[in-house]
Design a protein around this motif. Structure first.
Motif, short mmCIF file in Angstrom:
data_model
loop_
_atom_site.label_atom_id
_atom_site.label_comp_id
_atom_site.label_asym_id
_atom_site.label_seq_id
_atom_site.Cartn_x
_atom_site.Cartn_y
_atom_site.Cartn_z
N ALA A 214 0.80 -1.23 0.00
CA ALA A 214 0.00 0.00 0.00
C ALA A 214 0.83 1.28 0.00
O ALA A 214 0.48 2.25 -0.66
CB ALA A 214 -0.93 -0.01 1.22
N THR A 215 1.92 1.31 0.75
CA THR A 215 2.66 2.56 0.94
C THR A 215 3.11 3.23 -0.36
O THR A 215 2.98 4.46 -0.50
CB THR A 215 3.88 2.30 1.84
OG1 THR A 215 3.43 1.75 3.09
CG2 THR A 215 4.64 3.59 2.11
N PRO A 216 3.63 2.51 -1.35
CA PRO A 216 4.05 3.18 -2.59
C PRO A 216 2.91 3.85 -3.34
O PRO A 216 3.15 4.70 -4.20
CB PRO A 216 4.66 2.04 -3.42
CG PRO A 216 5.06 1.00 -2.43
CD PRO A 216 4.01 1.07 -1.37
N LYS A 217 1.66 3.49 -3.03
CA LYS A 217 0.51 4.04 -3.73
C LYS A 217 -0.08 5.25 -3.03
O LYS A 217 -1.03 5.86 -3.51
CB LYS A 217 -0.56 2.96 -3.89
CG LYS A 217 -0.07 1.74 -4.65
CD LYS A 217 -1.08 0.62 -4.57
CE LYS A 217 -0.52 -0.64 -5.23
NZ LYS A 217 -1.43 -1.78 -5.09
N ILE A 218 0.48 5.60 -1.89
CA ILE A 218 -0.03 6.71 -1.09
C ILE A 218 0.82 7.95 -1.33
O ILE A 218 2.04 7.90 -1.31
CB ILE A 218 -0.02 6.36 0.40
CG1 ILE A 218 -0.92 5.14 0.67
CG2 ILE A 218 -0.48 7.54 1.25
CD1 ILE A 218 -0.83 4.61 2.09
N THR A 219 0.19 9.07 -1.57
CA THR A 219 0.92 10.31 -1.74
C THR A 219 1.77 10.58 -0.51
O THR A 219 1.28 10.57 0.62
CB THR A 219 -0.05 11.48 -1.97
OG1 THR A 219 -0.84 11.20 -3.14
CG2 THR A 219 0.70 12.78 -2.16
N GLY A 220 3.04 10.83 -0.71
CA GLY A 220 3.95 11.03 0.41
C GLY A 220 4.63 9.78 0.88
O GLY A 220 5.53 9.83 1.72
N TYR A 221 4.22 8.61 0.36
CA TYR A 221 4.86 7.33 0.68
C TYR A 221 4.97 7.09 2.19
O TYR A 221 6.05 6.83 2.71
CB TYR A 221 6.26 7.27 0.05
CG TYR A 221 6.31 7.37 -1.45
CD1 TYR A 221 5.31 6.83 -2.25
CD2 TYR A 221 7.38 8.01 -2.07
CE1 TYR A 221 5.38 6.92 -3.64
CE2 TYR A 221 7.46 8.10 -3.47
CZ TYR A 221 6.46 7.56 -4.24
OH TYR A 221 6.53 7.64 -5.60
N TYR A 222 3.86 7.18 2.90
CA TYR A 222 3.90 6.93 4.35
C TYR A 222 2.59 6.29 4.78
O TYR A 222 1.51 6.71 4.35
CB TYR A 222 4.11 8.22 5.13
CG TYR A 222 3.92 8.06 6.63
CD1 TYR A 222 4.95 7.56 7.42
CD2 TYR A 222 2.70 8.38 7.25
CE1 TYR A 222 4.78 7.39 8.79
CE2 TYR A 222 2.53 8.21 8.61
CZ TYR A 222 3.57 7.71 9.38
OH TYR A 222 3.41 7.53 10.73
N ALA A 223 2.68 5.28 5.65
CA ALA A 223 1.49 4.64 6.21
C ALA A 223 1.79 4.14 7.61
O ALA A 223 2.90 3.70 7.91
CB ALA A 223 1.01 3.49 5.33
N ALA A 224 0.80 4.23 8.48
CA ALA A 224 0.91 3.74 9.86
C ALA A 224 -0.35 2.98 10.21
O ALA A 224 -1.46 3.46 9.94
CB ALA A 224 1.12 4.91 10.83
#
Length: 641
Positions: free
Chosen positions: A169-179
């Motif tokens: 998921a992280t590479p698909k999120i603007t800003g490349y960040y997930a928690a």
């Protein structure tokens, strides 16, 4: 230098006391590295280093950024810097982490021209070269806790799935960040994944794929961290960020293709015409995979997967027997058709007529196999191919909005606002940076122009038509080759002397940027009394400090920031400088475009105009794939005014 860094750290700590809200900056040292090479001019180096660090912390403090880039390139010892802290940290904690990292830097030997420091809360790195697209580096990249989880089996399975979901998921999120926070027996698993914002989506995925493999070695321990040059992963049974700072990655963890619909919780914001010329097959066969890790790939060897093979009957049906009503366009190697496959997927189908022989079949398959492995969000995707008698057919992803030139010079002229134009410029730069620096061998496109930049349904750019692309082995700085391309976009050293390097693409990119800003074709004279080519006009306005006169008159002045437009126009002129060595790399250009600061001391030198001596002024470009022998090219330095 040491004293200056101490003063910098002291100033930061004093500011933090005044600002308050200093909680936990998470400054447990994970990794530190210093370059074995020293700067040549220490005074110049320290000046550049201090300016770079000052710029980075200013972005953190004043602009409240969690990611910052800066560079000072004056003199012989340039410094490129990058800082990133975890998005869950407050501004005060982020700045405190920077202060600790800046203090660590001074422990490197005097004049070390590169260093990196990684804490659990942030990382800081500087180098003498543009490293911003790099994702992996050799060395230790994993730290595991010593205590095992109470319910080891259940914890292990859940943690593996959590980390796998973050990797996807992280590479698909603007800003490349997930928690995320995930419940397990007796508690929960807190986990994050983060990539440097300058890497490509594919680069982020590749880095996190390695990180996921490494961090799994920590399970079933309660804690684990994996880090690399371009990404960071961490999980723990103990909370290291607030519950309200989690992100819902459910829409993306099973391979969703859009960045839309990602829910941010709490305060965290967290028709391609592609085929390499068959004549290049000899070069491809001579090329051998390097023994060392190539272009940031820590694993070294690159495995190429073959493209999907389509049946001719199916493609014929999908395009309604390649009917004119389905024709999307014509190119130097054949026609392109819109096709709808049996599963409903819309594709672009390119028919190539190349003759028939066993050798051609082998060449076609080998080179298509290579290009089908080029995956980036700003490059048109080759889906597969088909061989039918003398025909070779290529299948690509379909681009709903066709080519950029239609929006600049065609029926849709004037429909692009400034934000869309900026996004197209930045996306194109990222795609070229991937081709030049992130793929396992450098690919030079050779024909960057607005008609080869396609737009998807969201108006995001994708570079197309690799029909003229060349491969540049790592041990060569340039190739000597016969010209093929489009005059008006072509670098002078390539058009006249046949010297081809990735900087030829940089030159073409600069011309395209000028076209996007001005709405004027590069190879046409203006209709007014001045009668200037675009590059002539841009340089004249730059020298007269009147760059805003270049802006497309269809743009509303209230729609754009004047300073930003002027800066990007100067960046375009940097790309068109006479000396190839003086032009920035594409990764450096991505940095310049994303950084909101001015260009500082960077100033473009006089560019070169390449035009052809045709009978009329407006017929100044050869068609794609034609030899320069079809027209006599002339090169002139633009006269200073």
């Amino acid at each position: 230098m040491v004293m200056q860094l101490k003063l910098l750290a002291l100033t930061l700590l004093l500011w933090l006391r005044v600002e308050g809200a200093l909680g936990d900056p998470q400054i447990s040292l994970l990794n530190k590295g210093c370059s074995q090479y020293n700067a040549t001019n220490l005074s110049n180096f320290y000046e550049n280093l201090n300016a770079t660090l000052d710029n980075l912390i200013a972005q953190v403090r004043k602009q409240r950024k969690h990611f910052a880039m800066a560079q000072e390139a004056r003199g012989a010892d340039p410094v490129y810097g990058m800082f990133q802290c975890r998005n869950y940290l407050s501004t005060a904690d982020c700045a405190a982490c920077f202060a600790a990292a800046a203090a660590q830097v001074r422990n490197c030997s005097t004049g070390a021209n590169g260093a990196r420091v990684i804490y659990d809360g942030c990382f800081l790195r500087y180098e003498s070269y543009g490293f911003f697209e790099q994702t992996t580096m050799p060395g230790d990249s994993i730290i595991c806790g010593n205590e095992k989880a109470a319910e080891a089996n259940g914890f292990n399975a859940t943690a593996q799935q959590v980390l796998k979901d973050l990797q996807i998921a992280t590479p698909k999120i603007t800003g490349y960040y997930a928690a995320t926070k995930t419940k397990v027996a007796g508690g929960a698993i807190y986990a994050i994944a983060q990539c440097a914002e300058t890497v490509s989506e594919s680069g982020c995925l590749e880095c996190l794929t390695v990180g996921y493999k490494n961090i799994n070695l920590c399970l079933p321990n309660k804690n684990g961290i994996a880090f690399d040059a371009g990404c960071f992963m961490r999980y723990s049974e103990t909370a290291f960020f607030a519950d309200k700072q989690t992100i819902d990655i459910t829409p993306l963890k099973k391979g969703g293709s859009s960045k839309k619909g990602v829910i941010i919780g709490g305060v965290v914001g967290g028709v391609g015409l592609v085929v390499i010329l068959l004549a290049l097959f000899a070069l491809l066969r001579r090329y051998k995979k390097p023994k060392k890790a190539p272009r940031g790939d820590i694993l070294g060897a690159t495995e190429l997967k073959g493209p999907e093979t389509y049946r001719y009957k199916g493609l014929k049906s999908a395009t309604k027997n390649f009917s004119d009503e389905n024709k999307l366009g014509e190119g130097g190697f054949g026609d392109v058709y819109k096709g709808t496959l049996k599963n409903g997927k819309v594709v672009a189908v390119k028919k190539l007529i190349l003759g028939h022989s066993r050798k051609i079949d082998e060449q076609f398959e080998s080179e298509v196999k290579l290009i089908s492995n080029v995956h980036h969000k700003n490059l048109v995707r080759l889906l597969g191919c088909c061989i039918n008698g003398q025909e070779r057919i290529l299948v690509y992803e379909y681009m709903a909005n066709n080519s950029l030139d239609r929006f600049l010079f065609g029926q849709k002229k004037g429909s692009l606002n400034w934000k869309q134009r900026y996004d197209i410029i930045l996306g194109t730069a990222k795609g070229l940076a991937y081709l030049h620096e992130d793929f396992h061998i450098c690919i030079i496109h050779r024909d960057i122009k607005t008609s080869n930049i396609l737009l998807d349904e969201d108006m995001q750019p994708k570079i197309a038509d690799f029909g003229l692309a060349r491969l540049l082995p790592e041990d060569q700085t340039h190739l000597s080759t016969r010209f093929a391309g489009t005059l008006g976009y072509t670098a002078p050293e390539y058009a006249i002397n046949g010297q081809l390097s990735e900087k030829a693409d940089t030159y073409s990119f600069g011309v395209v940027v000028l076209e996007i800003i001005s709405g004027q074709k590069s190879n046409e004279f203006r209709a007014d009394a001045e009668g200037e080519f675009l590059l002539q006009r841009a340089w004249k306005l730059y020298e007269e400090n009147m760059l805003l006169e270049l802006v497309d008159e269809t743009l509303d002045p209230e729609d754009y920031d004047a300073e930003e437009v002027e800066k990007i126009t100067e960046i375009a002129l940097l790309c068109t400088q006479a000396s190839a060595a003086a032009r920035p790399t594409m990764s450096e250009l991505v940095l310049l475009l994303k950084n909101k600061n001015s260009l500082g001391q960077m100033r473009p030198s006089m560019p070169v105009l390449v035009q052809s001596n045709f009978r009329t002024k407006v017929e100044t470009s050869t068609s794609t794939g034609s030899s320069i022998s079809n027209a006599t090219a002339t090169v002139s330095m633009l006269s200073a005014r």
